[in-house]
Scaffold this motif. Sequence first.
Motif, PDB file in Angstrom:
ATOM      1  N   GLN A 674       9.471  -9.041  -6.909  1.00 19.66           N
ATOM      2  CA  GLN A 674      10.266  -7.812  -6.939  1.00 19.66           C
ATOM      3  C   GLN A 674       9.906  -6.970  -8.152  1.00 19.66           C
ATOM      4  N   LEU A 675       9.753  -7.618  -9.303  1.00 18.66           N
ATOM      5  CA  LEU A 675       9.363  -6.879 -10.500  1.00 18.66           C
ATOM      6  C   LEU A 675       7.949  -6.330 -10.353  1.00 18.66           C
ATOM      7  N   ALA A 676       7.075  -7.055  -9.651  1.00 16.97           N
ATOM      8  CA  ALA A 676       5.707  -6.583  -9.459  1.00 16.97           C
ATOM      9  C   ALA A 676       5.651  -5.348  -8.567  1.00 16.97           C
ATOM     10  N   HIS A 677       6.674  -5.106  -7.728  1.00 19.57           N
ATOM     11  CA  HIS A 677       6.669  -3.955  -6.840  1.00 19.57           C
ATOM     12  C   HIS A 677       7.259  -2.704  -7.481  1.00 19.57           C
ATOM     13  N   ALA A 678       7.809  -2.827  -8.675  1.00 24.80           N
ATOM     14  CA  ALA A 678       8.318  -1.644  -9.380  1.00 24.80           C
ATOM     15  C   ALA A 678       7.170  -1.026 -10.149  1.00 24.80           C
ATOM     16  N   TRP A 697       2.481  -0.157 -17.373  1.00 27.55           N
ATOM     17  CA  TRP A 697       3.384  -0.767 -16.392  1.00 27.55           C
ATOM     18  C   TRP A 697       2.633  -1.091 -15.097  1.00 27.55           C
ATOM     19  N   GLU A 698       1.733  -0.220 -14.701  1.00 27.09           N
ATOM     20  CA  GLU A 698       0.958  -0.478 -13.482  1.00 27.09           C
ATOM     21  C   GLU A 698       0.066  -1.713 -13.661  1.00 27.09           C
ATOM     22  N   GLU A 699      -0.572  -1.833 -14.813  1.00 26.92           N
ATOM     23  CA  GLU A 699      -1.404  -3.008 -15.076  1.00 26.92           C
ATOM     24  C   GLU A 699      -0.564  -4.274 -15.120  1.00 26.92           C
ATOM     25  N   PHE A 700       0.613  -4.173 -15.767  1.00 25.93           N
ATOM     26  CA  PHE A 700       1.484  -5.345 -15.888  1.00 25.93           C
ATOM     27  C   PHE A 700       2.027  -5.773 -14.532  1.00 25.93           C
ATOM     28  N   SER A 701       2.508  -4.808 -13.743  1.00 23.58           N
ATOM     29  CA  SER A 701       3.072  -5.151 -12.442  1.00 23.58           C
ATOM     30  C   SER A 701       2.000  -5.684 -11.494  1.00 23.58           C
ATOM     31  N   CYS A 702       0.779  -5.171 -11.594  1.00 19.51           N
ATOM     32  CA  CYS A 702      -0.305  -5.684 -10.752  1.00 19.51           C
ATOM     33  C   CYS A 702      -0.631  -7.141 -11.122  1.00 19.51           C
ATOM     34  N   TYR A 703      -0.588  -7.446 -12.404  1.00 13.56           N
ATOM     35  CA  TYR A 703      -0.848  -8.829 -12.808  1.00 13.56           C
ATOM     36  C   TYR A 703       0.263  -9.756 -12.312  1.00 13.56           C
ATOM     37  N   LEU A 704       1.516  -9.299 -12.372  1.00 16.50           N
ATOM     38  CA  LEU A 704       2.606 -10.107 -11.820  1.00 16.50           C
ATOM     39  C   LEU A 704       2.445 -10.284 -10.312  1.00 16.50           C
ATOM     40  N   TYR A 705       1.980  -9.245  -9.634  1.00 16.92           N
ATOM     41  CA  TYR A 705       1.714  -9.351  -8.197  1.00 16.92           C
ATOM     42  C   TYR A 705       0.641 -10.405  -7.928  1.00 16.92           C
ATOM     43  N   PHE A 706      -0.352 -10.432  -8.781  1.00 11.88           N
ATOM     44  CA  PHE A 706      -1.424 -11.429  -8.676  1.00 11.88           C
ATOM     45  C   PHE A 706      -0.872 -12.836  -8.907  1.00 11.88           C
ATOM     46  N   MET A 746      -8.790  -5.778 -11.709  1.00  8.49           N
ATOM     47  CA  MET A 746      -7.706  -5.276 -12.569  1.00  8.49           C
ATOM     48  C   MET A 746      -8.242  -4.583 -13.810  1.00  8.49           C
ATOM     49  N   THR A 747      -9.398  -5.016 -14.309  1.00  7.30           N
ATOM     50  CA  THR A 747      -9.973  -4.374 -15.492  1.00  7.30           C
ATOM     51  C   THR A 747     -10.540  -3.001 -15.179  1.00  7.30           C
ATOM     52  N   VAL A 748     -10.748  -2.704 -13.897  1.00  2.05           N
ATOM     53  CA  VAL A 748     -11.283  -1.402 -13.483  1.00  2.05           C
ATOM     54  C   VAL A 748     -10.171  -0.497 -12.978  1.00  2.05           C
ATOM     55  N   ARG A 754      -4.575  -4.046  -6.226  1.00  6.42           N
ATOM     56  CA  ARG A 754      -3.431  -4.215  -5.328  1.00  6.42           C
ATOM     57  C   ARG A 754      -3.858  -4.198  -3.862  1.00  6.42           C
ATOM     58  N   LYS A 755      -4.798  -3.320  -3.534  1.00  3.80           N
ATOM     59  CA  LYS A 755      -5.248  -3.252  -2.145  1.00  3.80           C
ATOM     60  C   LYS A 755      -5.943  -4.552  -1.732  1.00  3.80           C
ATOM     61  N   ILE A 756      -6.731  -5.130  -2.638  1.00  3.54           N
ATOM     62  CA  ILE A 756      -7.376  -6.406  -2.322  1.00  3.54           C
ATOM     63  C   ILE A 756      -6.324  -7.486  -2.107  1.00  3.54           C
ATOM     64  N   LEU A 757      -5.306  -7.512  -2.978  1.00  7.17           N
ATOM     65  CA  LEU A 757      -4.254  -8.518  -2.835  1.00  7.17           C
ATOM     66  C   LEU A 757      -3.447  -8.317  -1.560  1.00  7.17           C
ATOM     67  N   GLU A 758      -3.189  -7.063  -1.207  1.00  4.15           N
ATOM     68  CA  GLU A 758      -2.421  -6.807   0.007  1.00  4.15           C
ATOM     69  C   GLU A 758      -3.178  -7.266   1.247  1.00  4.15           C
ATOM     70  N   LYS A 759      -4.474  -7.033   1.295  1.00  7.44           N
ATOM     71  CA  LYS A 759      -5.273  -7.510   2.428  1.00  7.44           C
ATOM     72  C   LYS A 759      -5.284  -9.035   2.474  1.00  7.44           C
ATOM     73  N   PHE A 760      -5.411  -9.649   1.315  1.00 10.03           N
ATOM     74  CA  PHE A 760      -5.426 -11.113   1.278  1.00 10.03           C
ATOM     75  C   PHE A 760      -4.086 -11.675   1.754  1.00 10.03           C
ATOM     76  N   ARG A 761      -2.994 -11.096   1.294  1.00  7.94           N
ATOM     77  CA  ARG A 761      -1.670 -11.587   1.683  1.00  7.94           C
ATOM     78  C   ARG A 761      -1.431 -11.389   3.179  1.00  7.94           C
TER      79      ARG A 761
END
Length: 793
Positions: A674-678, A697-706, A746-748, A754-761
């Motif tokens: 939930q925090l990763a989606h904010a 915040w975008e970098e942090f939330s993406c890492y939490l999503y990961f 994430m470094t780029v 996020r798109k790669i993770l969404e496809k994987f999920r």
Amino acid sequence: MPSGIWHLEPRRIRPWYERAVSASIEHPEIRAYLDLDRPQVTEEHLRRAFDQPRIISEVLRASPVYSDVRRRTARADDFRRRFLAVHERCRATPFLSLVLLVALAYWMADAAIGVPWWVGGVVLIWPVGYCGVREFRESDNRSNFVAQMQTAAYGVVWAVCAVDTETRLAWWALVKLKRTMDPIMRREMTALLGPDHESLLVARSHDGLIDAGNPRYWISTPVELALQRKLDQMSGGAIAICGPRGVGKSTLLNKACQGLLGRWPEPHFHTIVQTPANYRPEEFLLSLFQAVCRDYLALYGRRPRTPFLFRSRARAVHGPRRLYHSARRWAQLLSGIGLVVLAIQKEVRDLADSVYQSAHPAATGWAANLRDWALAAWHGHPSVTRLVLIAVGALLVWRADPKSWLTGRPVRRLVHDCHNYLSLLQHIQSVSASTSLGASGRALTLGIGRTSGSSSRTFTYPELVWEFRSLLSRISAIERKDNWKVFIGIDELDRLGSSEQARAFLAEIKAIFDVPRVYFVLSVSEDIGAAFIRRGLPTRDVTDSSLEDVLVIEARTLEESRALLQMRVPGFTDPFVALVHALSGGLPRDLIRYTRKVTETHRRTRQPGLAALARDVLWEEAAQALSGFRALLAHHDDSAASAQTVHDLHTLITLIRGADSTHANPELEQRILQLAHAVHPPHAEGTDSVGESAQRWEEFSCYLYFIGTLLEVFARRNFAARKAAYTGPGKASADLQRLAEARLEMTVSPHSARKILEKFRAHWALRPATLPRIVQQPGPGTDRSRDAVRGRS
């Protein structure tokens, strides 16, 4: 439980088979699984499995030498059966016992007092003859005597055959059969464990993680072959190795400079230096100049000659202390040897006398025979002996290498110049001369004096470049005669703060790069590599004129990471390799770091399962990310909305660190997602939500999503079944390699990751978070604002 197949095999096969089973059970890998205390895998279960006819037949037939061992064992059993069959027909009679007793009495008497032969004959004839007449009078006794002789013969033959057979059986069972049995035992053990056998950590050794820089743990990769091909096509110049930090640029640079890229080591003269973060080009070139001089002196076993300035007290005391310890050890050794010799001096003296008395005649006779043979060969075959002596003499002259005495003058001159360069670069030298002339008389004094002096000065930068190029050219010319190459490694060039500083550095030192047969290998950042690749688009910069070529190193693939970890940590199974590979993104440095973290967690928690270990490691990663961003948010924004978020982050960190990693916690993982989606951080009303804080915040939330995705993949039961269901041919987007690609992306761009993770999920059918991805941010001071902030946390 006895198996029904052993009645078809020779008698001695089964005991040695059971010994081979016991030896295989003690194998470190098998013992590591047994020490997990799993109820379905015990030593009794393995022994029972290997007592089944199917397994016994498979193990025995898989051994290539079993047929020969079986034939020899069957022959020994045949002799044993014959011996027992003949022995059953024998009955005890006093005849043979009396013969042996009389022979023993005669031998003892002869040894004690000496008995004539005729006395022995009389003593032996009358009892043996009397008992023999009684023994052979009846036909049954004669048959019994023949059976006794056959029993003795079969007993001797069976004993000799049994000794040979037992020796071969021991070698076969403990060497050949054990080697054949080990993979079959691992297969049966994994069958007992079930489909999740790879989800248990049974690493047997961690030496490859402790000594990470040891060359014996280096493995060859395709990029090494590419670098070798590039170097083979160059006659000198500079080649750069670029890639992200931790990808292995320094390791590849060291292997290239040390000549370890190919299958066999190549002799190179090399010098490797580190680039300082803050530099002046002339100071760096000065230090490189000195390093080349020192390494070239060390190549010929020389040490730099430095003037005696002073000797510190610690260094002066170190010598006597070392002498004291070594003298004490030598005194103990000599005292011990002296006491032992003193205790057995008579025996030692007698032994030496006996050795001398027996060896001296043989040695003198051997020397005399050798001399006679040599003289006979010299006079009898003069042509052959002359040819032999000429060949031996030519070989000795060739081994002495007289050519090196004639050509060694340039080497000696170059070594002398290296000494002079070091003295000139390290010390300021001054020379003074004075002349005086005078005469004195009673009333008149006349004197003339003249003093002159000179002192050395440091090289200017152009002079330093010219002298360094001259030294490298001479070193290359001399080493080229022995097919050696000269390598200069400049490591950590990517530590120079920015790409502009790195370009300025290359612009200053590029004058030394074009020395013939001298190879400069540099490790640079990705920006320098990208600038070289897009040279001429639209303009050319200093990288094009400085570098001959650039080799780009990509992150390791999952297969390459598996090979690297199996070399360093035997027993590190595929699910754990996939976990640390995803966390590291395939970068070898981070791969070793996360592997250390997994093994340390395993030792601390004593939990071998993948789910528990992954949960512990990933929760710790999430807590560290939350702590880091919490400090960043508190430092940059002190509004009421951000203060509430900082507090909620602290609450989540407390929940993570207080959770039990041995059991799943879906609620906690859901809060992380939930925090990763904010996407946007909380901000005060009337302020812009786009800026550096929003980017962080975008970098942090993406890492939490990961991290949340990794928790749902690795921290669940039945990983093997889920992997088999979601991965395979035609499912490239669901491959575990995609997790590592998302980590690097994430470094780029966090959005691309996020798109790669969404496809994987989506391909793994992972559940979505409860809250939507983007949450509206109301102003502070309302209940709705507080509820929304809490919902995101």
